[in-house]
Design a protein around this motif. Sequence first.
Motif, PDB file in Angstrom:
ATOM      1  N   LYS A 192     -90.021 -23.946  12.030  1.00  0.00           N
ATOM      2  CA  LYS A 192     -88.864 -23.148  11.620  1.00  0.00           C
ATOM      3  C   LYS A 192     -88.425 -22.215  12.741  1.00  0.00           C
ATOM      4  O   LYS A 192     -87.243 -21.984  12.922  1.00  0.00           O
ATOM      5  CB  LYS A 192     -89.181 -22.364  10.354  1.00  0.00           C
ATOM      6  CG  LYS A 192     -89.319 -23.278   9.161  1.00  0.00           C
ATOM      7  CD  LYS A 192     -89.577 -22.513   7.922  1.00  0.00           C
ATOM      8  CE  LYS A 192     -89.749 -23.498   6.768  1.00  0.00           C
ATOM      9  NZ  LYS A 192     -89.838 -22.875   5.524  1.00  0.00           N
ATOM     10  N   LYS A 234     -83.230 -21.120   6.571  1.00  0.00           N
ATOM     11  CA  LYS A 234     -83.984 -20.522   5.474  1.00  0.00           C
ATOM     12  C   LYS A 234     -85.225 -19.885   6.058  1.00  0.00           C
ATOM     13  O   LYS A 234     -85.858 -20.438   6.942  1.00  0.00           O
ATOM     14  CB  LYS A 234     -84.388 -21.584   4.445  1.00  0.00           C
ATOM     15  CG  LYS A 234     -83.216 -22.146   3.687  1.00  0.00           C
ATOM     16  CD  LYS A 234     -83.676 -23.128   2.637  1.00  0.00           C
ATOM     17  CE  LYS A 234     -82.486 -23.684   1.881  1.00  0.00           C
ATOM     18  NZ  LYS A 234     -82.900 -24.634   0.857  1.00  0.00           N
ATOM     19  N   VAL A 235     -85.559 -18.726   5.539  1.00  0.00           N
ATOM     20  CA  VAL A 235     -86.718 -17.999   6.033  1.00  0.00           C
ATOM     21  C   VAL A 235     -87.655 -17.738   4.858  1.00  0.00           C
ATOM     22  O   VAL A 235     -87.238 -17.239   3.818  1.00  0.00           O
ATOM     23  CB  VAL A 235     -86.277 -16.657   6.661  1.00  0.00           C
ATOM     24  CG1 VAL A 235     -87.480 -15.875   7.137  1.00  0.00           C
ATOM     25  CG2 VAL A 235     -85.312 -16.895   7.805  1.00  0.00           C
ATOM     26  N   ASN A 236     -88.895 -18.104   5.041  1.00  0.00           N
ATOM     27  CA  ASN A 236     -89.913 -17.790   4.040  1.00  0.00           C
ATOM     28  C   ASN A 236     -90.574 -16.478   4.433  1.00  0.00           C
ATOM     29  O   ASN A 236     -91.062 -16.336   5.554  1.00  0.00           O
ATOM     30  CB  ASN A 236     -90.975 -18.886   3.970  1.00  0.00           C
ATOM     31  CG  ASN A 236     -90.434 -20.153   3.357  1.00  0.00           C
ATOM     32  OD1 ASN A 236     -89.469 -20.107   2.611  1.00  0.00           O
ATOM     33  ND2 ASN A 236     -91.040 -21.278   3.679  1.00  0.00           N
ATOM     34  N   VAL A 237     -90.577 -15.528   3.535  1.00  0.00           N
ATOM     35  CA  VAL A 237     -91.216 -14.247   3.785  1.00  0.00           C
ATOM     36  C   VAL A 237     -92.597 -14.287   3.142  1.00  0.00           C
ATOM     37  O   VAL A 237     -92.720 -14.544   1.951  1.00  0.00           O
ATOM     38  CB  VAL A 237     -90.374 -13.084   3.199  1.00  0.00           C
ATOM     39  CG1 VAL A 237     -91.084 -11.766   3.414  1.00  0.00           C
ATOM     40  CG2 VAL A 237     -88.997 -13.059   3.822  1.00  0.00           C
ATOM     41  N   PHE A 238     -93.622 -14.049   3.946  1.00  0.00           N
ATOM     42  CA  PHE A 238     -94.986 -14.076   3.445  1.00  0.00           C
ATOM     43  C   PHE A 238     -95.468 -12.651   3.264  1.00  0.00           C
ATOM     44  O   PHE A 238     -95.456 -11.858   4.197  1.00  0.00           O
ATOM     45  CB  PHE A 238     -95.897 -14.823   4.416  1.00  0.00           C
ATOM     46  CG  PHE A 238     -97.330 -14.844   3.969  1.00  0.00           C
ATOM     47  CD1 PHE A 238     -97.728 -15.662   2.925  1.00  0.00           C
ATOM     48  CD2 PHE A 238     -98.271 -14.034   4.563  1.00  0.00           C
ATOM     49  CE1 PHE A 238     -99.034 -15.669   2.493  1.00  0.00           C
ATOM     50  CE2 PHE A 238     -99.577 -14.033   4.137  1.00  0.00           C
ATOM     51  CZ  PHE A 238     -99.956 -14.863   3.106  1.00  0.00           C
ATOM     52  N   GLU A 242    -102.320 -17.253  -4.424  1.00  0.00           N
ATOM     53  CA  GLU A 242    -101.684 -18.553  -4.666  1.00  0.00           C
ATOM     54  C   GLU A 242    -102.668 -19.712  -4.558  1.00  0.00           C
ATOM     55  O   GLU A 242    -102.401 -20.793  -5.053  1.00  0.00           O
ATOM     56  CB  GLU A 242    -100.505 -18.769  -3.703  1.00  0.00           C
ATOM     57  CG  GLU A 242    -100.873 -18.890  -2.247  1.00  0.00           C
ATOM     58  CD  GLU A 242    -100.985 -17.551  -1.557  1.00  0.00           C
ATOM     59  OE1 GLU A 242    -101.346 -17.540  -0.375  1.00  0.00           O
ATOM     60  OE2 GLU A 242    -100.744 -16.509  -2.169  1.00  0.00           O
TER      61      GLU A 242
END
Length: 181
Positions: A2, A76-80, A114
């Motif tokens: 990404k 798209k950005v996944n925020v962890f 998770e």
Amino acid sequence: MKRFKIILLICYLTFFKLSFSEEKNNMKPPIPLPPEITENVNNDFKVPDIKKYGEDIDGDDLRYLEKTYTVMMEAKVNVFIPLEVISDIDIETTIVDNQVKEIPFEIELNRTPEKKDYYSIKYSESVIDIDRDGKIDTYINSPKYINEKISKDNYVKIYGENISKEGKHNKTIYVTVEIGE
């Protein structure tokens, strides 16, 4: 992968801005450059105009733009959000003589893990000499893995026979969440 796509998008947009800018005489980069790079930049750079007739500088025939494309890109950005302990735990107890006390406590996390059997609780110290007399008297125990938002199977076990100094004893222990083995 990404990050690569984002870097590729930034390079594409920078190239597009440099190639099709209307300010051809006074060209400035669209993204401010750090000072160490801008000091050595020649500001006399001029983007060559597209010739519409005649021959190119090398004597070759001119190249004409045949097609133009509009490229739409989506990022798209996944925020962890890291898993962390959000509860403070204060344990107070009175030990008389050779008592052995087992004090349960709960640890609350900021969210439910998770993955099951993946995260574990780590203490800065789990075997403690609370009265600093050289004998280990306090143990902190937790399950190997935490799978819920609130971990309830934790306890502190204090052996009164190893405490030789009377009075109130304080100890600060730091609790972190780590990836299990």
